[in-house]
Scaffold this active site. Sequence first.
Site: not given
Length: 284
Positions: A227-229
């Site tokens: 997530l969001d990486e």
Amino acid sequence: MQKITILIHCEDKKAIIASVTNYIASIDGNIIYLDQHVDADENVFFMRLECEFSKATWNLEAIKEHFQANLATPFNMTWAMYPQAQKPKMALFISKYDHCLYDILGRYCAGELPLEIPLIISNHEDLKPIAERFDIPFFHVPFTKDNKEEGEKTQIELLKKYDIDFIVLARYMQIITPNLIALYQNKIINIHHSFLPAFPGAKPYHSAFKRGVKIIGATSHYVTEGLDEGPIIEQDISRVSHSHSIEDFIMKGRDLERMVLARAIKLHAERKTMVYNNKTVVFS
């Protein structure tokens, strides 16, 4: 006259640029743009070039076959080739926030984005009137923890039906499923504030305001299962101070989100991004 864009990455070796440019010249092509980068730590070579061909007998498939045999195989290249006349098809995923949606559709109608938008998918119906105003098909696909499989199936069916090349999450407030990510690897673009992971949750600007931050920002990246990486495409910041209110933070943040997402979309649509080892090479 047809124009094509070629993206290449491979192990860095001598004479790659010379071999590519000489080959394009040998098949009566003219290079109108070339940029390259070498990741010295990984010993990886990256190149983006734009070419034009006037020879009527050269179609894209013939060029691809010749390129593979004469260059890609000898240098063990990973590569892609795109006709510039063919605009990529982008699907918009949205929820209830409208600021990024309005900005994208405004730029699209003004001819600023070299792409097509065949459809908009949302887990809510709130923004349907905006899609109708811009005459773009709108599909309400409910998506909750109780119907994820059904929602994912409907999303994928729509994306295949409209022959979608890439997806933009214009403040879509749901986590994308692994199956969809696998189908569109490095082809799903997201936008969020740059406070993560310091200020997660539903009200990051309020948390940042209480902490007294001096810089706020926005980040656009490709979506991965982390997530969001995912690999970052574009970022920007704006300075703030004690004199700014929470409303100022939110306004500045939304301005940044609009600009950063629009730039990321344009870079991707123009084939100016290359992903390697969870980071991007972005050509100007």
